[in-house]
Design a protein around this motif. Structure first.
Motif, PDB file in Angstrom:
ATOM      1  N   PHE A 145       0.818  -1.277  -0.028  1.00 21.65           N
ATOM      2  CA  PHE A 145       0.090   0.086   0.202  1.00 21.65           C
ATOM      3  C   PHE A 145       0.700   1.227   0.040  1.00 21.65           C
ATOM      4  O   PHE A 145       0.711   2.185  -0.978  1.00 21.65           O
ATOM      5  CB  PHE A 145      -1.000   0.048   1.022  1.00 21.65           C
ATOM      6  CG  PHE A 145      -2.218  -0.691   1.201  1.00 21.65           C
ATOM      7  CD1 PHE A 145      -2.584  -1.293  -0.052  1.00 21.65           C
ATOM      8  CD2 PHE A 145      -2.814  -1.308   2.392  1.00 21.65           C
ATOM      9  CE1 PHE A 145      -3.779  -2.111  -0.180  1.00 21.65           C
ATOM     10  CE2 PHE A 145      -3.889  -2.239   2.293  1.00 21.65           C
ATOM     11  CZ  PHE A 145      -4.400  -2.712   0.974  1.00 21.65           C
ATOM     12  N   ARG A 146       1.831   1.375   0.798  1.00 22.18           N
ATOM     13  CA  ARG A 146       2.398   2.365   0.968  1.00 22.18           C
ATOM     14  C   ARG A 146       3.342   2.946  -0.252  1.00 22.18           C
ATOM     15  O   ARG A 146       3.246   4.181  -0.505  1.00 22.18           O
ATOM     16  CB  ARG A 146       3.470   2.243   2.165  1.00 22.18           C
ATOM     17  CG  ARG A 146       4.286   3.785   2.693  1.00 22.18           C
ATOM     18  CD  ARG A 146       4.903   3.787   3.906  1.00 22.18           C
ATOM     19  NE  ARG A 146       5.438   4.873   4.252  1.00 22.18           N
ATOM     20  CZ  ARG A 146       4.736   6.117   4.576  1.00 22.18           C
ATOM     21  NH1 ARG A 146       3.403   6.134   4.967  1.00 22.18           N
ATOM     22  NH2 ARG A 146       5.369   7.115   4.979  1.00 22.18           N
ATOM     23  N   TYR A 147       3.863   1.909  -0.696  1.00 29.88           N
ATOM     24  CA  TYR A 147       4.677   2.464  -1.970  1.00 29.88           C
ATOM     25  C   TYR A 147       3.752   2.507  -3.170  1.00 29.88           C
ATOM     26  O   TYR A 147       3.869   3.467  -3.855  1.00 29.88           O
ATOM     27  CB  TYR A 147       5.607   1.113  -2.252  1.00 29.88           C
ATOM     28  CG  TYR A 147       6.616   1.341  -3.479  1.00 29.88           C
ATOM     29  CD1 TYR A 147       7.756   1.970  -3.087  1.00 29.88           C
ATOM     30  CD2 TYR A 147       6.498   0.858  -4.615  1.00 29.88           C
ATOM     31  CE1 TYR A 147       8.890   2.345  -3.790  1.00 29.88           C
ATOM     32  CE2 TYR A 147       7.298   1.268  -5.895  1.00 29.88           C
ATOM     33  CZ  TYR A 147       8.630   2.105  -5.301  1.00 29.88           C
ATOM     34  OH  TYR A 147       9.472   2.301  -6.259  1.00 29.88           O
ATOM     35  N   MET A 148       2.760   1.630  -3.275  1.00 31.58           N
ATOM     36  CA  MET A 148       1.656   1.741  -4.515  1.00 31.58           C
ATOM     37  C   MET A 148       1.213   3.199  -4.492  1.00 31.58           C
ATOM     38  O   MET A 148       0.505   3.908  -5.549  1.00 31.58           O
ATOM     39  CB  MET A 148       0.940   0.911  -4.677  1.00 31.58           C
ATOM     40  CG  MET A 148       1.308  -0.561  -5.020  1.00 31.58           C
ATOM     41  SD  MET A 148       0.072  -1.806  -5.262  1.00 31.58           S
ATOM     42  CE  MET A 148      -0.901  -1.937  -3.903  1.00 31.58           C
ATOM     43  N   PHE A 149       0.725   3.816  -2.919  1.00 32.90           N
ATOM     44  CA  PHE A 149       0.028   4.960  -3.033  1.00 32.90           C
ATOM     45  C   PHE A 149       0.913   5.876  -2.970  1.00 32.90           C
ATOM     46  O   PHE A 149       0.457   6.941  -2.346  1.00 32.90           O
ATOM     47  CB  PHE A 149      -1.047   4.634  -1.905  1.00 32.90           C
ATOM     48  CG  PHE A 149      -1.859   3.325  -1.968  1.00 32.90           C
ATOM     49  CD1 PHE A 149      -1.886   2.950  -3.066  1.00 32.90           C
ATOM     50  CD2 PHE A 149      -2.629   3.045  -0.860  1.00 32.90           C
ATOM     51  CE1 PHE A 149      -2.833   1.625  -3.277  1.00 32.90           C
ATOM     52  CE2 PHE A 149      -3.441   1.923  -0.942  1.00 32.90           C
ATOM     53  CZ  PHE A 149      -3.713   1.266  -2.026  1.00 32.90           C
ATOM     54  N   GLY A 150       2.298   5.955  -3.198  1.00 30.71           N
ATOM     55  CA  GLY A 150       3.021   7.125  -3.200  1.00 30.71           C
ATOM     56  C   GLY A 150       3.222   7.451  -1.894  1.00 30.71           C
ATOM     57  O   GLY A 150       3.528   8.723  -1.440  1.00 30.71           O
ATOM     58  N   GLY A 151       3.407   6.646  -0.902  1.00 27.88           N
ATOM     59  CA  GLY A 151       3.701   7.078   0.486  1.00 27.88           C
ATOM     60  C   GLY A 151       2.448   7.591   1.417  1.00 27.88           C
ATOM     61  O   GLY A 151       2.760   8.155   2.479  1.00 27.88           O
ATOM     62  N   LYS A 152       1.578   7.527   0.729  1.00 29.20           N
ATOM     63  CA  LYS A 152       0.212   8.087   1.683  1.00 29.20           C
ATOM     64  C   LYS A 152      -0.393   7.165   2.535  1.00 29.20           C
ATOM     65  O   LYS A 152      -0.926   7.501   3.281  1.00 29.20           O
ATOM     66  CB  LYS A 152      -0.755   8.527   0.630  1.00 29.20           C
ATOM     67  CG  LYS A 152      -0.425   9.804   0.005  1.00 29.20           C
ATOM     68  CD  LYS A 152      -1.633  10.383  -0.916  1.00 29.20           C
ATOM     69  CE  LYS A 152      -1.203  11.230  -2.115  1.00 29.20           C
ATOM     70  NZ  LYS A 152      -2.179  11.372  -3.069  1.00 29.20           N
ATOM     71  N   ALA A 153      -0.022   5.827   2.426  1.00 31.41           N
ATOM     72  CA  ALA A 153      -0.811   4.840   3.272  1.00 31.41           C
ATOM     73  C   ALA A 153       0.273   4.482   4.503  1.00 31.41           C
ATOM     74  O   ALA A 153       1.448   4.411   4.534  1.00 31.41           O
ATOM     75  CB  ALA A 153      -1.080   3.645   2.498  1.00 31.41           C
ATOM     76  N   ARG A 154      -0.533   4.218   5.784  1.00 31.49           N
ATOM     77  CA  ARG A 154      -0.079   3.549   6.740  1.00 31.49           C
ATOM     78  C   ARG A 154      -0.826   2.370   7.395  1.00 31.49           C
ATOM     79  O   ARG A 154      -1.959   2.523   7.264  1.00 31.49           O
ATOM     80  CB  ARG A 154      -0.041   4.494   8.097  1.00 31.49           C
ATOM     81  CG  ARG A 154       0.975   5.504   8.179  1.00 31.49           C
ATOM     82  CD  ARG A 154       0.573   6.703   9.280  1.00 31.49           C
ATOM     83  NE  ARG A 154       1.433   7.704   9.031  1.00 31.49           N
ATOM     84  CZ  ARG A 154       2.758   7.876   9.897  1.00 31.49           C
ATOM     85  NH1 ARG A 154       3.147   7.202  10.679  1.00 31.49           N
ATOM     86  NH2 ARG A 154       3.401   8.888   9.674  1.00 31.49           N
ATOM     87  N   PRO A 201       9.553  -6.677   0.163  1.00 34.03           N
ATOM     88  CA  PRO A 201       9.568  -5.254   0.601  1.00 34.03           C
ATOM     89  C   PRO A 201       8.237  -4.592   1.246  1.00 34.03           C
ATOM     90  O   PRO A 201       7.286  -5.048   0.519  1.00 34.03           O
ATOM     91  CB  PRO A 201      10.048  -4.334  -0.566  1.00 34.03           C
ATOM     92  CG  PRO A 201      10.194  -5.444  -1.458  1.00 34.03           C
ATOM     93  CD  PRO A 201       9.701  -6.741  -1.210  1.00 34.03           C
ATOM     94  N   GLY A 202       8.370  -3.886   2.355  1.00 29.58           N
ATOM     95  CA  GLY A 202       7.050  -3.488   3.051  1.00 29.58           C
ATOM     96  C   GLY A 202       6.660  -4.136   3.966  1.00 29.58           C
ATOM     97  O   GLY A 202       5.830  -3.597   5.091  1.00 29.58           O
TER      98      GLY A 202
END
Lengths: 338, 375, 335
Positions: free
Chosen positions: A110-119, A150-151
């Motif tokens: 999520f975090r990577y795919m969403f450009g850093g917006k997810a926690r 990763p992640g």
């Protein structure tokens, strides 16, 4: 401070975090153990009883699930994105096959795919390891697979003190954490503070100091290494034991510092040998500490074989102190004279 | 049984509640050496710290029974001290008989356990050792410490029928991590509250470092409750303090950093062993400790100076001031700021922890100080 | 007018007043233009990767999102542009993302299949068929534990409807009584395989019965039908009545992905739908004939949307690429 079992330490960590933070929610198969049944509601507390008693204190924060790992592991990811800190229990890590997508394609990315917006602050607690005659589908040590992704963070406590501190740290962490509990360790006891505490993820523990050989041992294998170290000390071989405690992130510096001092490495890993933590750590050390090595790194692992059922075979399967000690003696006896 | 009196056992000491065994590191004297009271005979490593075992009686070290590197249970025979006139056969017989009959104490068998009491609604942990009719002793640790800093002292001070309390101050040890205001006044308030709860009207107060500032401040506010005041490497006698230590202690979270920080406490940094470092790291990882230490440090030691230097001039209770000459935390020169009525003792080759690094000497000084008041 | 106002419905419109109708139309028109433009641009070879277009299905996204607040959540599919626009994701940000640019809504790391904006309640388009339903169960649990009246909606295709995750999730949502709505967008094809084969052509809504929840079939071309069915299910969920399944029967105007020659489709299949059932056409006819909106108001929206999409494409083409150091960022919150 009092003596507690590995299982009690985990239960206490869950209870204290649920108490501290009402968004910490625990669920999994039979985690309450009896929901909807005519008898006792809090009957099981998980298949091994790790979550026993939590329902009584936190009836709104612990749930039973249908046997639907994809759904409830995915639900953990969705809940983590929308205001909860879920702790889901994937009973045996061997079951990851049915829900792996939700872990490595959803939560981990999520975090990577969403450009850093997810926690995605979620924890998946899961049991691993051979030793209780549970055969091929309930005994594997599949942490290398998660470490590969990763992640994800991968945490693997070897003792009760670490179990509590690492679990609390994992629950408070904002990334998805796979928390590996060795089923054979549940009964072992150690000193565990009553108060909540955290152990930083990514910090190895030097369990024993020594000058001759570095043993990196993972999870339950730490105790095998300790037993081996005691017998080796009688022969004048002093080993240093490094317990990485978390495989992702991996405290590479502590491993390198130790190997730079000893010049010899033995990795003890209960998992299969190929693409394992043993092979990974050996490769890292070979790449980063080559000029300090006096001998080739050695790996003590399970064979490239599924875990067997029969006790006589399973006892051969899991690395034991004798195999560890032999590997240490071999590495001391070979290579460049020190 | 005059022979029995002439033979004295040098045993593995018990330093602190959790010590069950110790490692013989190094003999400090040869067999046949003459020993006087206070002489150090053998260095032992407990799980907490290395320390020297002093001779329990004057005499000649007739046997070094334990070998260097031996790991022995508490109470095990390390050596035998006797007059030179005692025949070798008698020494041999004593050793043989002891070894044949020695049974190590069961782990944690019946020793005092830490207890807790609510003080102003907050949990305070303390350790009580000894029973006695007289005025009890109250030991206050310093910044970042706990009751464990008194492991070499508490039982020794309790000998001869004294009750000795060691208290974990708020933010420390097993006590609440809620330090309230986190200033000197609130710490003094906790001590007063503790004494109230325990029914202690009056005490001999002992403070180490920050605990000394607390004890001194307590004595100024409540002189009627203080029988005597002992300040060990104490804060509160001047403005200087090693701010790098304070900040380093708060910042250190890894073993190596903490080992370096703790090394500052001792004249000989090698005394800091793995377990001591581990214990401190484990303490620091408890929820609320970082915040508690930060708050106390900001109040008591802002910008690397001591904010609150109590004026002890008017305090008339008997006073003992003990300092290590090589103190790297609070300068030994502060011992000169003690009031004129104080007995001041400066110990050589000792750092900020005289009660650990020179435990025997410190215990003797305190014993004499207490005896002088009673006598 | 700000970009977000242009993009479409962000307000909850349970009652279809004039503002709601204008919003709904704007949403559908924005999706249609966005997708048709991508179809054209994709053919030029300038758009990287896989692109799955939502054109033809706009009434579903618009009909459901009209009932949702900003803090309600939606999980989408690989065909996710429509849901994203309707849920309020920034249209230009989406266009930048599809072009793989740094200013993209996911900083160029997600692309068409992973458009997401958690701040808008958009849990993401999803490259894994059947990946979304478990996620909305988590959102439903979160709402329940935290005591809010939030709901979560998962969109799945008729292909995804046959994934085990969807069955598991419907069962879990039912067992836990979650405020979750499972929407099946049945466009007749799972990639190139007909629903008539892969699910024996049944009404997927019938499966609801097996999970003890209401299931209805609606015409996915008809905004008003979708809006009504969605409203009922969402109200029920908000009031603690548990999950629902809604199957929207619909058609897609383009292939499974761009580049799909669609040789599996019937002769004039799409042309006939466009002529007879186009959701924008039906909507326009209905609101103008009923005198709710006039042609000029709708034409004005058409013009504004056209300009927005033109601008978005022009800017996206010119926008800078992500910088190399972004390759390894945003993997963990802390590591």
């Amino acid at each position: 401070m009092s003596r507690k079992s590995y299982m009690q330490a985990i239960n206490e960590a869950l209870a204290q975090e649920m108490e501290r933070d009402p968004t910490v929610v625990v669920f999994g198969e039979d985690n309450v153990g009896g929901t909807g049944s005519p008898g006792e509601i809090d009957a099981w507390g998980g298949v091994m009883g790790v979550t026993k008693g939590l329902y009584g204190k936190f009836p709104n924060q612990i749930l039973d699930t249908p046997i639907s790992e994809s759904a409830f592991i995915g639900a953990a990811a969705g809940a983590a994105c929308s205001g909860l800190r879920p702790v889901a229990e994937l009973m045996f890590v061997d079951f990851m096959g049915v829900c792996f997508d939700q872990i490595f394609n959803q939560a981990a990315k999520f975090r990577y795919m969403f450009g850093g917006k997810a926690r995605t602050p979620m924890v998946i607690r899961t049991m691993y390891g051979a030793g209780i005659r549970a055969a091929s589908q309930h005994s594997q040590a599949l942490y290398p697979i998660f470490t590969h992704i990763p992640g994800l963070k991968v945490v693997i406590p070897s003792n009760p003190y670490d179990a509590k501190g690492l679990l609390i740290a994992s629950i408070r962490d904002d990334d998805p954490v796979i928390f590996f509990e060795n089923k054979v360790l549940y009964a072992i006891e150690g000193e565990v503070p009553d108060e909540p505490y955290t152990i930083p993820l990514g910090e190895a523990e030097i369990v024993r100091e020594g000058e001759d050989v570095t043993i990196v041992a993972i999870g339950r294998m730490v105790s095998m290494a300790e037993q081996a170290a005691a017998s080796l000390a009688d022969d004048g071989i002093e080993v240093e034991i490094v317990d990485p405690r978390t495989l992702s992130p991996l405290d590479e510096d502590t491993i390198y510092e130790s190997v730079e001092n000893t010049g010899r490495l033995v990795v003890v890993d209960e998992a299969y040998p190929r693409c394992s933590m043993a092979s990974d750590i050996s490769a890292l050390v070979a790449q980063n500490c080559f000029e300090h090595l006096k001998a080739a790194p050695k790996m003590v692992t399970a064979p490239h074989t599924p875990p067997p059922f029969s006790g006589s075979l399973e006892d051969l399967y899991v690395p034991d102190p004798e195999k560890v000690a032999n590997a240490v003696r071999e590495t001391v006896g070979q290579g460049v004279a020190s | 049984m005059s022979e029995a009196k002439a033979l004295t056992k040098l045993g593995m000491p018990k330093w602190g509640l959790s010590m069950t065994e110790g490692t013989v590191v190094q003999w400090l004297v040869e067999e046949g050496a003459e020993l006087n009271n206070g002489d150090e005979v053998v260095e032992v490593e407990s799980e907490k710290i290395n320390n020297a075992v002093e001779t329990p009686a004057p005499g000649v070290l007739r046997r070094r029974v334990a070998k260097e590197g031996d790991v022995l249970p508490v109470g095990a025979l390390l050596g035998v001290i006797a007059d030179a006139s005692v025949p070798d056969e008698e020494i041999d017989a004593y050793v043989e008989e002891f070894q044949a009959n020695f049974v190590p104490e069961e782990e944690e068998a019946g020793g005092p356990e830490p207890q807790t009491v609510e003080v102003g609604g907050k949990r305070i942990q303390y350790l009580k050792v000894g029973e006695g009719e007289g005025t009890p002793l109250l030991l206050l640790h310093g910044f970042g410490g706990d009751t464990n800093i008194w492991i070499f002292n508490q039982e020794a001070l309790a000998e001869g029928g004294r009750t000795v309390y060691a208290v974990d101050l708020p933010g420390h040890g097993g006590s609440t991590k809620d330090v309230g205001e986190g200033d000197l006044a609130s710490l003094v308030g906790t001590v007063a509250g503790f004494m109230d709860e325990m029914g202690i009207e009056k005490a001999h107060l002992f403070g180490h470092s920050m605990g000394g500032a607390v004890a001194a401040s307590f004595a100024i506010r409540h002189p009627e409750r203080v029988q005597s005041l002992s300040l060990i490497a104490s804060a509160g006698l001047g403005e200087e303090i090693n701010g790098e230590y304070i900040e380093g202690f708060i910042a250190a979270n890894r073993r190596k950093e903490m080992k370096n920080v703790l090394g500052l406490l001792f004249a000989n940094p090698d005394l800091v062993n793995r377990q001591l470092v581990n214990d401190v790291i484990r303490f620091k990882r408890l929820d609320g400790v970082d915040e508690a230490l930060r708050k106390i440090a900001d109040n008591l030691f802002p910008s690397g100076r001591q904010a609150d230097v109590p004026d002890l001039a008017g305090v008339e209770v008997p006073m003992l001031v003990v300092w290590g000459r090589e103190d790297k935390i609070v300068p030994v020169s502060h011992s000169e700021n003690a009031p004129a009525n104080a007995r001041v003792e400066v110990l050589d080759e000792t750092g900020h922890m005289p009660q650990m690094e020179a435990a025997g000497q410190t215990n003797r000084l305190i014993g004499e100080f207490l005896d002088s008041q009673e006598g | 007018m700000t970009e977000s106002e242009v993009a479409g419905a962000r307000e909850r419109h349970e009652e279809l007043d004039k503002g709601a109708l204008l919003d709904a139309y704007r949403t559908m028109r924005t999706i249609r233009d966005f997708e048709e433009r991508l179809h054209t641009e994709f053919a030029t070879g300038e758009i990287p990767g896989f692109v799955h277009l939502y054109a033809g299905e706009e009434a579903i996204a618009a009909g459901f999102m009209a009932h949702l607040d900003g803090d309600d959540y939606v999980a989408s599919t690989h065909r996710g542009h429509g849901h994203s626009i309707a849920k309020g994701c920034d249209v230009k940000g989406m266009m930048f993302e599809i072009y793989g640019k740094d200013a993209g809504i996911c900083r160029g790391k997600g692309g068409s299949m992973h458009i997401a904006d958690l701040d808008k309640g958009m849990l993401g388009a999803n490259g894994i068929v059947g990946g979304g339903p478990p996620l909305v169960c988590g959102v439903g649990l979160s709402a329940k534990v935290r005591g809010t009246d939030q709901v979560a909606v998962s969109f799945t295709g008729d292909g995804g409807a046959n994934q085990g995750t969807v069955f598991e999730s419907m069962n879990l949502a039912s067992a836990w009584d979650l405020p979750v709505i499972f929407v099946i967008e049945n466009n007749g094809y799972a990639e190139a395989t007909a629903q008539a084969f892969s699910s024996k052509g049944i009404d997927i809504a019938k499966r609801a019965d097996g999970f003890s929840m209401p299931g209805v079939v609606v015409d996915g071309h008809d905004f008003f039908a979708v809006h009504e069915a969605a409203g009922e299910a969402i109200r029920r969920a908000r009031q603690g009545g548990g999950p629902s399944l809604i199957e929207c029967k619909v058609n897609r105007y383009y292939g499974h992905f761009e580049g799909d020659a669609q040789t599996y489709r019937g002769e004039n299949e799409v042309e006939n739908v466009r002529k007879e059932k186009d959701c924008l056409m039906l909507f326009r006819q209905r609101v103008t004939s009923a005198g709710l909106l006039d042609e000029a108001e709708l034409d004005k929206i058409d013009e504004e949307v056209k300009n927005l999409i033109d601008e978005a494409v022009r800017e996206a083409k010119e926008a800078p690429e992500p910088s190399p150091e972004n390759l390894t960022t945003d993997v963990y919150v802390s590591y």
